[in-house]
Every structure is written in structure tokens, then in C-alpha cells.
Scaffold this active site. Structure first.
Site, mmCIF file in Angstrom:
data_model
loop_
_atom_site.group_PDB
_atom_site.id
_atom_site.type_symbol
_atom_site.label_atom_id
_atom_site.label_comp_id
_atom_site.label_asym_id
_atom_site.label_seq_id
_atom_site.Cartn_x
_atom_site.Cartn_y
_atom_site.Cartn_z
ATOM 1 N N ASP A 1 3.873 1.476 8.319
ATOM 2 C CA ASP A 1 3.432 0.226 7.699
ATOM 3 C C ASP A 1 4.470 -0.294 6.707
ATOM 4 O OD1 ASP A 1 0.972 0.096 9.018
ATOM 5 O OD2 ASP A 1 0.085 1.516 7.600
ATOM 6 N N SER B 1 -7.785 3.015 -2.163
ATOM 7 C CA SER B 1 -7.588 4.146 -3.088
ATOM 8 C C SER B 1 -8.231 3.877 -4.440
ATOM 9 C CB SER B 1 -6.099 4.417 -3.316
ATOM 10 O OG SER B 1 -5.410 4.502 -2.104
ATOM 11 N N ASN C 1 -5.911 -0.932 -2.329
ATOM 12 C CA ASN C 1 -7.276 -1.362 -2.640
ATOM 13 C C ASN C 1 -8.306 -0.267 -2.378
ATOM 14 O OD1 ASN C 1 -9.479 -3.600 -2.879
ATOM 15 N ND2 ASN C 1 -9.816 -2.743 -0.827
HETATM 16 P P1 NAP Z 1 4.308 3.829 0.333
HETATM 17 O O1 NAP Z 1 4.054 4.207 -1.084
HETATM 18 O O2 NAP Z 1 5.299 4.592 1.134
HETATM 19 O O3 NAP Z 1 2.943 3.754 1.198
HETATM 20 C C1 NAP Z 1 1.714 4.065 0.812
HETATM 21 C C2 NAP Z 1 0.858 4.352 2.060
HETATM 22 O O4 NAP Z 1 0.086 3.176 2.356
HETATM 23 C C3 NAP Z 1 1.639 4.686 3.341
HETATM 24 O O5 NAP Z 1 0.999 5.772 3.974
HETATM 25 C C4 NAP Z 1 1.510 3.412 4.168
HETATM 26 O O6 NAP Z 1 1.539 3.634 5.575
HETATM 27 C C5 NAP Z 1 0.132 2.973 3.757
HETATM 28 N N1 NAP Z 1 -0.211 1.570 4.021
HETATM 29 C C6 NAP Z 1 0.536 0.449 3.847
HETATM 30 N N2 NAP Z 1 -0.161 -0.638 4.195
HETATM 31 C C7 NAP Z 1 -1.386 -0.208 4.594
HETATM 32 C C8 NAP Z 1 -2.557 -0.860 5.080
HETATM 33 N N3 NAP Z 1 -2.621 -2.196 5.206
HETATM 34 N N4 NAP Z 1 -3.627 -0.096 5.399
HETATM 35 C C9 NAP Z 1 -3.598 1.245 5.255
HETATM 36 N N5 NAP Z 1 -2.526 1.913 4.803
HETATM 37 C C10 NAP Z 1 -1.430 1.195 4.475
HETATM 38 O O7 NAP Z 1 4.730 2.283 0.354
HETATM 39 P P2 NAP Z 1 4.934 1.370 1.632
HETATM 40 O O8 NAP Z 1 4.901 2.186 2.872
HETATM 41 O O9 NAP Z 1 6.119 0.513 1.337
HETATM 42 O O10 NAP Z 1 3.602 0.477 1.596
HETATM 43 C C11 NAP Z 1 3.379 -0.413 0.528
HETATM 44 C C12 NAP Z 1 1.927 -0.331 0.213
HETATM 45 O O11 NAP Z 1 1.619 0.925 -0.369
HETATM 46 C C13 NAP Z 1 1.459 -1.327 -0.826
HETATM 47 O O12 NAP Z 1 1.222 -2.590 -0.245
HETATM 48 C C14 NAP Z 1 0.207 -0.647 -1.358
HETATM 49 O O13 NAP Z 1 -0.965 -1.117 -0.721
HETATM 50 C C15 NAP Z 1 0.370 0.809 -0.993
HETATM 51 N N6 NAP Z 1 0.259 1.647 -2.190
HETATM 52 C C16 NAP Z 1 -0.813 2.471 -2.287
HETATM 53 C C17 NAP Z 1 -1.033 3.203 -3.422
HETATM 54 C C18 NAP Z 1 -2.243 4.063 -3.495
HETATM 55 O O14 NAP Z 1 -2.976 4.105 -2.513
HETATM 56 N N7 NAP Z 1 -2.532 4.690 -4.629
HETATM 57 C C19 NAP Z 1 -0.128 3.148 -4.497
HETATM 58 C C20 NAP Z 1 0.968 2.297 -4.362
HETATM 59 C C21 NAP Z 1 1.164 1.543 -3.201
HETATM 60 P P3 NAP Z 1 2.857 4.198 6.350
HETATM 61 O O15 NAP Z 1 2.848 5.671 6.087
HETATM 62 O O16 NAP Z 1 2.618 3.874 7.790
HETATM 63 O O17 NAP Z 1 4.057 3.493 5.739
#
Ligand code: NAP
Ligand code: MN
Length: 267
Positions: free
Chosen positions: A50, A168, A166
Site C-alpha cells: 500500500d 488503529s 484510522n
Molecule cells: P507504513 O508505516 O509503512 O504503513 C503502515 C501500514 O499501513 C502498512 O502495513 C500499510 O500496508 C498499511 N496501509 C496503508 N494504507 C492502508 C489502507 N488503506 N488500509 C489498510 N492498511 C493500510 O507507511 P506506508 O506504507 O507509507 O502507509 C502510509 C499509511 O500508514 C498512512 O496513510 C497511515 O494510514 C498509516 N499509518 C498507520 C499508523 C498506525 O496504524 N498506527 C501510524 C502511521 C501511519 P503495506 O504493508 O501494504 O504498505
């Protein structure tokens, strides 16, 4: 059929193998691989997770061409196929056997004096303070003042982003067929000084959120994070967040079902 295809890929070993195989197969059926992205391609392929998909969308400014994601060993919510499904994908694509899932974006507009800045998120926009400071925000909805927020931040997610950060934070999973924005407080302080909702709220796509940072304290910097990309602004007058017309089109095949995908990734 001479289709023009651009491939955006991350650096992983399995991605490289998949890219080599895909190029061979596309070459065999007469497709042209366009090495440098341009607007007149017919198809954009993203190989990775993603994160790779999100990077491509920002790098290419939310292209309107059909996009297919090939998942190489990540969570892969946006990614439609696995590397062992290249032949099925090519068959379905060349037989017009697919639908396009339109994903809208959330837009954040920043006003500072007579300057304006704009950022889009496919997943979300997060408003926070830099470092580990708390952030103080006056929040209005549709022009009516609603609350004085203090806490770690506020996250505004699209339906497609509802399964990412969102989720999380305890936000709800939203079916992407709904056009709503979900506003989720992160660690809100509820005291006599500040008072805000403690749960997520949902807004219809035609309503926007206005945020004025509370600059009465010494810290004047606001940090915006859109799909993981960070920017910081000093002395902001107002931030407006709403649903945007900018959207992208993901290719989905017959067996795509949002809720089955959610189940397969989360349960
Ligand atoms: P990352 O920190 O490497 O990814 C966080 C995880 O979120 C990865 O496993 C990614 O999937 C997954 N992800 C991204 N978009 C998603 C979606 N629409 N539905 C379900 N899972 C999703 O950062 P990144 O890969 O560049 O992704 C950016 C996204 O990370 C941000 O948009 C934010 O939503 C998310 N994030 C989450 C948290 C948390 O959950 N606490 C904290 C910071 C950011 P892949 O493994 O396939 O890349
Ligand atoms: Mn990632």
C-alpha cells in the site's frame, strides 16, 4: 492492441522478480512499457504494498488512468492481485473484464496571510503539533463553532483510509461506496479548559471542517501528515478539510468484495 503501460515499483527482491516477469508477458502481447511516466499512458501498474501505491499516487499527482496494484509481500489493501496472478490479470484486462473502483481524496487547504497551500490524502490527513507536543485547535463544522480540542491530534480519514491509521485509533471501518469523512480525535484531553468529542464523527461529503490553531501559547507550528507525508507550517490562519473531486480509479476483478478483503486482512 497496443496499450501503453507504466510500472511503478518498490525496491524489494520479490518486486524485481515480478516486474521482470510482467514486462516479458506484456512485451509478448505487444504492449509498450513506458519507462518515464507521462499522462497519455493507458494503465499504471504499482508493484509493492500500500505504501508503494500511495507513493505513486502522490508522485504522479493522482492520475485518472486505471491503476492495478500487484502486492509483493505487504498488507496490500489497495493491491488487487498477487504476483502469481499475472496471466489472469492480463486476460481480464485485455477482455475488458474489470470494474473501476473510484477512490476519492480528502483535501486540506491551509491559509496563511495571503498564501494558500493544498494537500490531498487518499487515506487521511492528520493535524498535530510537531514532536510530542499537544495541539490546541478550535474546530468548526460547516462554519459553526463546535469544540476546543486539545490532545495529540485529529485525524480525518476517507473511507479507503478507514482501515489504515484510522482503524488503529479505534475508528470505524467504512465501506468505500459511502462518501463520508471520518474525524477521529487522538488522545483528547477533556478538562474545564478544553472539551471535545471523544469518539469519531462522520461528515457527509459536502460538509467541511474548519480548524483554527490556538496560537495563544508560544508554539505556533502545526504539522500536517497526509498519507504519511509530513509538512510543517508556522502562523497558520485557518485550515479547511473536506472531500475532494480529485480521485483515482483502481482496477478490480470479478471476485473483489470490500468486506471479504477486510476479513482476509484483519480477522
Ligand atoms: P507504513 O508505516 O509503512 O504503513 C503502515 C501500514 O499501513 C502498512 O502495513 C500499510 O500496508 C498499511 N496501509 C496503508 N494504507 C492502508 C489502507 N488503506 N488500509 C489498510 N492498511 C493500510 O507507511 P506506508 O506504507 O507509507 O502507509 C502510509 C499509511 O500508514 C498512512 O496513510 C497511515 O494510514 C498509516 N499509518 C498507520 C499508523 C498506525 O496504524 N498506527 C501510524 C502511521 C501511519 P503495506 O504493508 O501494504 O504498505
Ligand atoms: Mn508500507
Amino acid at each position: 492492441m497496443n496499450k501503453r503501460v507504466h510500472i511503478f515499483a518498490n525496491e524489494s527482491e520479490s518486486t524485481k522478480q515480478t516486474e521482470i516477469q510482467l514486462k516479458k508477458k506484456l512485451d509478448k502481447i505487444g504492449f509498450e512499457i513506458v519507462p518515464n511516466y507521462c499522462d497519455d499512458i493507458d494503465l499504471l501498474v504499482c508493484i509493492g504494498g500500500d505504501g508503494t501505491f500511495l507513493e505513486a499516487m502522490h508522485r504522479y499527482n493522482f492520475p485518472s488512468v486505471p491503476i492495478i496494484g500487484i502486492n509483493t509481500g505487504h498488507l496490500g489493501f489497495f493491491q488487487e492481485i498477487a504476483p502469481n496472478m499475472l496471466d489472469d490479470f492480463i486476460f481480464n484486462y485485455t477482455h475488458d473484464n474489470y470494474t473501476l473502483q473510484k477512490l476519492g481524496t480528502v483535501v486540506v487547504k491551509v491559509k496563511r496571510g495571503d498564501e494558500f497551500f493544498e494537500h490531498h490524502g487518499i487515506n487521511e490527513v492528520l493535524i498535530k503539533a510537531p514532536l510530542a507536543y499537544s495541539v490546541h485547535l478550535n474546530i468548526s463544522i460547516g462554519g459553526s463553532f463546535i469544540e476546543r480540542f486539545s490532545g495529540d491530534g485529529v485525524l480525518i480519514a476517507t473511507p479507503a483510509g478507514s482501515t489504515a491509521h484510522n482503524y488503529s485509533l479505534g475508528g470505524s471501518i467504512v465501506d468505500p461506496r459511502l462518501e463520508v469523512l471520518q474525524v477521529t480525535p487522538i488522545a483528547p484531553m477533556n478538562t474545564t479548559a478544553y472539551r471535545s468529542f471523544t469518539s469519531s464523527i462522520l461528515l457527509p461529503s459536502d460538509l467541511s471542517l474548519q480548524v483554527t490553531p490556538d496560537m495563544t501559547d508560544s508554539r505556533k507550528t502545526i504539522c500536517l501528515v497526509y498519507d504519511g507525508f509530513n509538512v510543517e507550517y508556522d502562523d497558520i490562519d485557518e485550515i479547511e478539510i473536506g472531500f475532494s473531486d480529485v480521485s483515482v480509479n483502481l482496477m478490480r476483478f470479478d471476485n473483489y468484495d470490500f468486506w471479504r478483503k477486510v476479513k482476509s486482512k484483519f480477522l
